[in-house]
Enzyme design. Structure first.
Site: not given
Length: 241
Positions: A67, A135, A137, A142
């Site tokens: 990314d 979380n 990810h 996400e």
């Protein structure tokens, strides 16, 4: 999924390097899928040390990164291309022409996603390094990201922005969007190496290893991968011991 629990970050990095070194030494032309952030820095330090002390070569290796922040490129010291050069590429004998990452400053973002997807079709990762967000990810995928997703632009959640703000002078400087490989791109890798350290990752690690396979916890899709290794420290493993 193979799970290796290390006592701390340093041992986690040692164990991760063992997995990476086997791939590189068995295939000098390997395609390495790489990740950014604080978690893999120890792994990269060990790759550099091995190169300097043992002469392990990366001149025929290629890399693809997960990314990049939208709007940043090498001119920004917060970009992921800058991170990779500073923390790995500038210290080994890799040809920068063989390193690949999304162009954060691409004028046509949809076209850039399409370009990167086509690249990944021709460069299947021999190993893909991952971290995991608090979380659940992976990369910037996400919760709620479809398992069939490919490279796309994502709006970062507030929890991810907060997690990443430690790398910036203040939270307001963190970009709100990023390019990211999709979950399908990640799952196409031949081998996956996912790293986790710290008590704040314990719930996410539980979801990764023992939770339901659900798009609400993107990392849970790795339960379906045929060759996935989790290396984590004791704090991150607290809920799976």
């Amino acid at each position: 999924m193979k799970v290796i629990i290390a006592k701390d970050y340093e041992e986690m990095s040692d164990k991760a390097f063992d997995v990476m070194a086997e791939v590189v030494k068995n295939n000098p032309k390997a395609v390495l899928g790489l990740a950014t952030g604080s978690t893999p820095v120890g792994l990269y330090k060990r790759m550099i040390q091995d190169h300097e002390k043992n002469g392990t070569s990366y001149k025929n290796v290629s890399t693809v990164n997960l990314d990049e922040y939208a709007g940043l490129d090498y001119s920004s010291d917060q970009s992921y291309v800058y991170f990779m050069r500073t923390n790995l590429f500038d210290h080994i004998d890799i040809d920068l022409k063989n390193t690949n990452i999304e162009n954060g400053k691409a004028a046509d973002r949809a076209a850039e996603c399409e370009r990167y997807n086509k690249l990944l079709e021709t460069m299947k990762q021999d190993i893909q390094v991952l971290g995991i967000g608090s979380n659940g990810h992976i990369a910037f995928n996400e919760p709620g990201t479809p398992f069939g997703s490919v490279t796309h632009i994502v709006d970062l959640t507030e929890s991810t922005i907060k997690d990443n703000s430690r790398m910036f002078r203040n939270v307001d400087e963190v970009p709100r969007q990023a390019f990211t490989m999709g979950l399908k791109n990640i799952m196409n890798a031949k081998k996956i190496l996912i790293l986790a350290n710290g008590a704040n990752k314990a719930r996410a690690v539980y979801g990764l290893v023992r939770g339901d396979v659900t798009e609400a916890v993107p990392a849970s899709v790795l339960q379906l991968h045929p060759d996935c290794t989790l290396v984590c420290d004791e704090a991150a493993a607290a809920l799976i011991k």
